[in-house]
Design an enzyme around this catalytic site. Structure first.
Site, short mmCIF file in Angstrom:
data_model
loop_
_atom_site.label_atom_id
_atom_site.label_comp_id
_atom_site.label_asym_id
_atom_site.label_seq_id
_atom_site.Cartn_x
_atom_site.Cartn_y
_atom_site.Cartn_z
NE ARG A 32 -18.29 -11.18 134.85
CZ ARG A 32 -19.16 -11.36 133.85
NH1 ARG A 32 -19.31 -12.56 133.31
NH2 ARG A 32 -19.89 -10.35 133.40
NE ARG A 73 -27.61 -6.64 131.32
CZ ARG A 73 -26.92 -7.50 130.58
NH1 ARG A 73 -27.56 -8.24 129.67
NH2 ARG A 73 -25.62 -7.61 130.72
CE LYS A 214 -17.85 -5.65 133.29
NZ LYS A 214 -19.20 -6.24 133.43
CB THR A 272 -15.94 -10.13 126.23
OG1 THR A 272 -16.01 -9.31 127.39
CG2 THR A 272 -17.31 -10.20 125.58
#
Length: 584
Positions: A32, A73, A214, A272
């Site tokens: 990934r 972010r 996702k 995660t």
């Protein structure tokens, strides 16, 4: 062979070729590349390194480009600051980061006083006091150390960000140019968002690239069915999901997503913080080991490592630990029980019905493997949907499809070319099963074949057979039909009076002796001669024994070796396969 696959995130600690190879050897099936960090050019170079490793290893290795998506972010900086509880801070667009001002990639001015702004996966919590133009003033409720490029989450507020921004457009073009095997779509809200990413890939020349949706927003959980229907794969992105939703809901949401994906036959990745302590520690916590184990027991197609392999102190050890946990769980009785209880019902398609039948047929005939012959990967994924008790060997003529099957449960994919003819398909299936090491000569396999173009919706899978794996040692032309097994004899002359009963004669080119003595011991004939009407063929017909012409046996097969003549197909196998029903 492990059924659950491992996805490893590559980063500064692991993107070099040597470490990629070690990760592949440790069990990584998919690499990934997180577009939230690093550069597009750097990811393009990493894809090429992964491709080199894929070409050098036996197991397939895929590449997933994970888009940043409509995410806010913190500033693009390597600095870090301490935000103290009770202090007032300003959120603004820009690259500044201090204990008074936090720069962001986008404005969050759509918030209102009283809204909660969470930073770094919710580790830092602030409450909005007021909005001043494009800036937001907030008070720190729970502080901590904040670094650059950390995620910002605001529950229940639509910031109006484009699903595919300029940065994502660059990544999509790069993924298309370098034929990435998967593209992960971040922060999707519904099925339409998945289709938008697919359309963007198509426009960039990457049409057909699987889109992994996702699930990391509360609204995505509400629209789960539509997302599963639209996506080629789903990721349970528990980091942002745990910020968007109450923490106590995340385990149930995870199980719900896995169950929905299994029922639909859509690959699902659990991600995660699975072994998060191994970013620095040599061993995971017991709780982390249990987390991986429970995802495997739930039936997830793959589990993912993030920071553990991207920036961790020992990324290879993290992958090895993950593989060890998976292997131990899959060897357990508990795993077998949960897998058998979760076999979904077949949908209305013929492919689904045949794939489900293949699962139980393989169990009932004690097969070593199921071989799924599949051009697009569709048939192979259908077999994986029903979680068979034996490995699934997929054969495909498309090398990219081979890599795209790396995320699917239990599939060992290989490139193999074949003609759209059932005999050639079976021969190819046997060869691949032998080469994979998942079946040996004499084993039984179940072959499920999509004969033409088995794309979703065409429903062309039309062959389900039980077949015996046998190593082909010679091919020729059928002179006298039939099938027989016996010990190999290479006569030096025509006297056959001392032949053991059921002997298989192997005659070289130019053998011209006439047979003498008692011929009742002859069980079959293999000859290098090409004539189908010559003396040897006449004798075979008079005796009523199978014969294959124009076939030369390898010199290293000694006399006395048991071989099987399948004169119907003009093939000679090593070993006795007549005690099996070759096709059912």
């Amino acid at each position: 062979m492990r059924n659950a696959k491992i996805v490893c995130t590559l980063g500064p600690a692991s993107a070099d070729r040597d470490t990629v190879r070690k990760l592949a050897d440790a069990g990584m099936a998919v690499a990934r590349l997180n577009a939230s960090h690093g550069t597009t050019e750097g990811r393009a170079e990493t894809i090429e390194r992964v491709r080199e490793v894929d070409a050098a290893t036996d197991d397939s290795l895929g590449v997933m480009v994970d888009l940043q998506g409509p995410e806010v972010r913190t500033a693009e900086t390597d600095d870090a600051v301490e935000l103290r509880a009770g202090r007032e801070i300003r959120f603004t667009e820009g690259d500044v980061l201090s204990d008074e001002t936090v720069g962001l990639s986008d404005s969050i001015a759509a918030v209102e006083p009283g809204d909660t702004v969470l930073l770094d996966d919710g580790r830092i919590e602030t409450t909005v006091e007021r909005v001043e133009g494009d800036d937001v003033i907030a008070v720190v409720d729970s502080g901590g150390r904040l670094g650059g490029r950390k995620g910002v989450t605001i529950r229940g507020v639509d910031l109006g960000l484009d699903l595919v921004g300029e940065a994502d457009e660059r990544e999509i073009r790069m993924a298309a140019d370098h034929e990435a095997d998967f593209v992960a779509a971040s922060f999707v809200r519904d099925g339409d968002d998945v289709y938008e990413i697919a359309d963007a890939l198509d426009a960039a020349g990457g049409g057909g690239t699987p889109v992994v949706a996702k699930i990391e927003r509360a609204v995505a959980v509400e629209n789960l069915d539509g997302i599963v229907a639209a996506a080629d794969g789903v990721m349970v992105a528990r980091g942002d999901l745990g910020v968007e939703c109450p923490l106590e809901d995340v385990p149930l949401i995870q199980k719900r997503i896995i169950n929905r994906c299994m029922a639909a036959g859509v690959p699902v990745i659990t991600a995660t913080e699975m072994l998060d302590s191994m970013v620095h520690a040599k061993r995971p916590t017991r709780a982390e080991a249990s987390d991986v184990a429970n995802a495997v027991l739930d039936g997830t197609d793959a589990v993912m490592l993030s920071g553990e392999t991207a920036i961790g102190d020992n990324p290879v050890a993290a992958a090895e630990t993950m593989a060890r946990i998976i292997r131990r769980i899959e060897e357990s009785d508990e795993y077998a029980e949960t897998r058998d209880r979760r076999v979904p019902a077949a949908d209305d398609s013929r492919t689904d019905a045949l794939a489900r039948s293949a699962r139980y047929l393989a169990r009932d005939v004690d097969a070593s493997a199921i071989v799924a012959v599949s051009e697009s990967g569709y048939t192979a994924r259908k077999v994986a949907k029903f979680r068979p008790t034996v490995p699934v060997v997929a054969t495909t003529p498309d090398d990219r499809v081979r890599r795209q099957l790396t995320v699917s449960w239990g599939i060992d994919a290989h490139v193999a070319t074949y003609e759209p003819d059932i005999e050639d398909v079976l021969d190819t299936a046997v060869d691949v099963a032998l080469a994979s090491g998942l079946a040996e000569s004499g084993d039984t396999i179940v072959v499920l074949s999509g004969m033409l173009t088995d794309l979703p919706g065409t429903d062309t899978t039309n062959t389900l057979k039980v077949h015996v794996v046998a190593e082909t040692i010679a091919r020729g032309t059928s002179a006298v039909a039939g099938q027989v097994a016996g010990p190999l004899v290479r006569p030096t002359g025509g006297d056959l009076s001392a032949l053991p009963e059921g002997s298989i004669l192997a005659l070289p080119e130019g053998f011209d002796a006439e047979f003498e003595g008692d011929l009742t011991g002859v069980g079959g004939i293999i000859t290098a001669a090409t004539e189908l009407t010559g003396y040897q063929a006449i004798i075979a017909r008079e005796l009523g024994v199978p014969m294959v012409a124009d076939a030369t046996l390898p010199a290293d097969i000694p006399d006395g070796t048991v071989v099987t003549i399948d004169a119907d197909r003009g093939v000679v196998y090593e070993g006795d396969v007549t005690r099996h029903d070759t096709d059912r």
